[in-house]
Design an enzyme around this catalytic site. Sequence first.
Site, mmCIF file in Angstrom:
data_model
loop_
_atom_site.group_PDB
_atom_site.id
_atom_site.type_symbol
_atom_site.label_atom_id
_atom_site.label_comp_id
_atom_site.label_asym_id
_atom_site.label_seq_id
_atom_site.Cartn_x
_atom_site.Cartn_y
_atom_site.Cartn_z
ATOM 1 N N GLU A 21 0.837 -1.208 0.000
ATOM 2 C CA GLU A 21 0.000 0.000 0.000
ATOM 3 C C GLU A 21 0.870 1.256 0.000
ATOM 4 O OE1 GLU A 21 -1.556 1.708 3.522
ATOM 5 O OE2 GLU A 21 -1.093 -0.023 4.758
ATOM 6 N N LYS A 82 -5.818 10.505 0.888
ATOM 7 C CA LYS A 82 -5.840 9.133 1.412
ATOM 8 C C LYS A 82 -7.075 8.468 0.801
ATOM 9 C CE LYS A 82 -6.708 6.902 5.907
ATOM 10 N NZ LYS A 82 -6.775 7.127 7.362
ATOM 11 N N VAL A 102 -5.359 0.044 3.030
ATOM 12 C CA VAL A 102 -5.493 -1.421 2.954
ATOM 13 C C VAL A 102 -6.691 -1.779 2.065
ATOM 14 C CG1 VAL A 102 -6.066 -3.498 4.290
ATOM 15 C CG2 VAL A 102 -4.336 -1.888 5.152
ATOM 16 N N ASP A 134 -16.753 5.028 14.224
ATOM 17 C CA ASP A 134 -15.551 4.990 13.389
ATOM 18 C C ASP A 134 -15.025 3.556 13.266
ATOM 19 O OD1 ASP A 134 -13.193 5.365 12.061
ATOM 20 O OD2 ASP A 134 -12.457 6.977 13.339
ATOM 21 N N SER A 136 -13.039 1.177 10.370
ATOM 22 C CA SER A 136 -12.324 1.263 9.101
ATOM 23 C C SER A 136 -12.987 0.426 8.003
ATOM 24 C CB SER A 136 -10.887 0.787 9.291
ATOM 25 O OG SER A 136 -10.204 0.815 8.054
ATOM 26 N N ALA A 137 -12.969 0.979 6.805
ATOM 27 C CA ALA A 137 -13.452 0.240 5.622
ATOM 28 C C ALA A 137 -12.583 -0.986 5.342
ATOM 29 C CB ALA A 137 -13.464 1.171 4.412
ATOM 30 N N LYS A 155 -3.740 -2.008 14.341
ATOM 31 C CA LYS A 155 -2.977 -1.029 15.114
ATOM 32 C C LYS A 155 -3.530 -0.941 16.537
ATOM 33 C CE LYS A 155 -3.283 2.051 11.897
ATOM 34 N NZ LYS A 155 -3.321 1.441 10.571
HETATM 35 N N1 PSU Z 1 -0.627 0.607 8.944
HETATM 36 C C1 PSU Z 1 0.432 1.352 9.262
HETATM 37 N N2 PSU Z 1 0.409 2.675 8.943
HETATM 38 C C2 PSU Z 1 -0.656 3.227 8.265
HETATM 39 C C3 PSU Z 1 -1.772 2.415 7.935
HETATM 40 C C4 PSU Z 1 -1.714 1.118 8.296
HETATM 41 O O1 PSU Z 1 1.393 0.855 9.847
HETATM 42 O O2 PSU Z 1 -0.614 4.407 7.954
HETATM 43 C C5 PSU Z 1 -2.953 2.981 7.151
HETATM 44 C C6 PSU Z 1 -3.481 1.898 6.209
HETATM 45 O O3 PSU Z 1 -3.517 2.434 4.902
HETATM 46 C C7 PSU Z 1 -4.864 1.570 6.701
HETATM 47 C C8 PSU Z 1 -5.272 2.917 7.207
HETATM 48 O O4 PSU Z 1 -5.703 1.054 5.694
HETATM 49 O O5 PSU Z 1 -4.093 3.359 7.908
HETATM 50 C C9 PSU Z 1 -6.497 2.849 8.080
HETATM 51 O O6 PSU Z 1 -7.065 4.110 8.140
HETATM 52 P P1 PSU Z 1 -8.558 4.306 8.715
HETATM 53 O O7 PSU Z 1 -8.441 3.912 10.162
HETATM 54 O O8 PSU Z 1 -8.872 5.760 8.511
HETATM 55 O O9 PSU Z 1 -9.441 3.398 7.913
HETATM 56 MN MN MN Z 2 -12.026 5.764 10.230
#
Ligand code: PSU
Ligand code: MN
Length: 305
Positions: A21, A82, A102, A134, A136-137, A155
């Site tokens: 990614e 993003k 992702v 919230d 994630s997709a 994470k």
């Molecule tokens: N893992 C990491 N660093 C990142 C991400 C994942 O170590 O920056 C990113 C990935 O692209 C993941 C996104 O899909 O964070 C998730 O963002 P959100 O929680 O807004 O869906």
């Molecule tokens: Mn989100």
Amino acid sequence: MDIAPEPQAALADGGAVVALESTIITHGMPWPQNYETAQTVEAEIRAAGAVPATIAVIGGRLQIGLTADRLETLAQARDVAKLSRADMAACMATGGTGATTVASTMIAARLAGIGVFATGGIGGVHRGAETSFDISADLRELAQTPVTVVAAGAKAILDLPKTLEVLETLGVPVMAYGQDEFPAFWSRSSGLPAPLRMDSAADVARAQAMRRALGLPGGQLVANPVPVADEIPAAEIGPIIAAALDEAAAQGIAGKAVTPFLLARIFELTEGRSLTTNIALVRHNARLAAEIALELAALGPMLAK
Ligand code: PSU
Ligand code: MN
């Protein structure tokens, strides 16, 4: 969609390709470590006998594999979009440029015929999701797009028990690699048992092929614990995550900005140690993803996709 020559040749030949990614480059790590890491991760995959394909949208075209020049431009760019599932088509339709998460990297990998993808940690259910909603997709993408994602768990800034519950509801196989516990990104241990355990890349590849044979949509999450030497134990990182979350709440950070804000703040609060661990775990995941890609290729073109 433009597929770079190296992955193009490998895919035509039924060879092993690993998708990567780009949001981790633009929003997950600071310059210049983001660029160095992107290159090192690609080198790890090549050294393991597979071909890397870093994915991004550039000037309205979906790029499968980036030249070093493009990788560097992206790593240095500020205010790059993003792009998750919801944003990808609109960005491409308007000739825009953006980094894939992702979710959108999985979409792109499937279109290109790539069966496995390495990253750091997936997105998931945020703490307080019962009021913020919230989620994630990335989770729903794992349920519908047939790509195996290798990550060091979700994470640890997230609500991990809720993330596992949603993955279970969505029917996503969550496989800890080589241990029984679900890992927590910077830490090997989360205190939560993983739903499944796998001990070989061949089994992971066969499980993906078996899902396909059963007519099940979706991918799988391989949760690969950070190497012992590189981990930050949960007891140490826990209070730092809590402090970063408090700051995010106090500043009213919401939506797509939450994950990048927390990662950047934890980097500052650990004086860079979180980044060192993040780099180590991404490299580790890239090596395992390359092994899985080789096993998928060995299963043949019918099952590799
Ligand atoms: N893992 C990491 N660093 C990142 C991400 C994942 O170590 O920056 C990113 C990935 O692209 C993941 C996104 O899909 O964070 C998730 O963002 P959100 O929680 O807004 O869906
Ligand atoms: Mn989100």
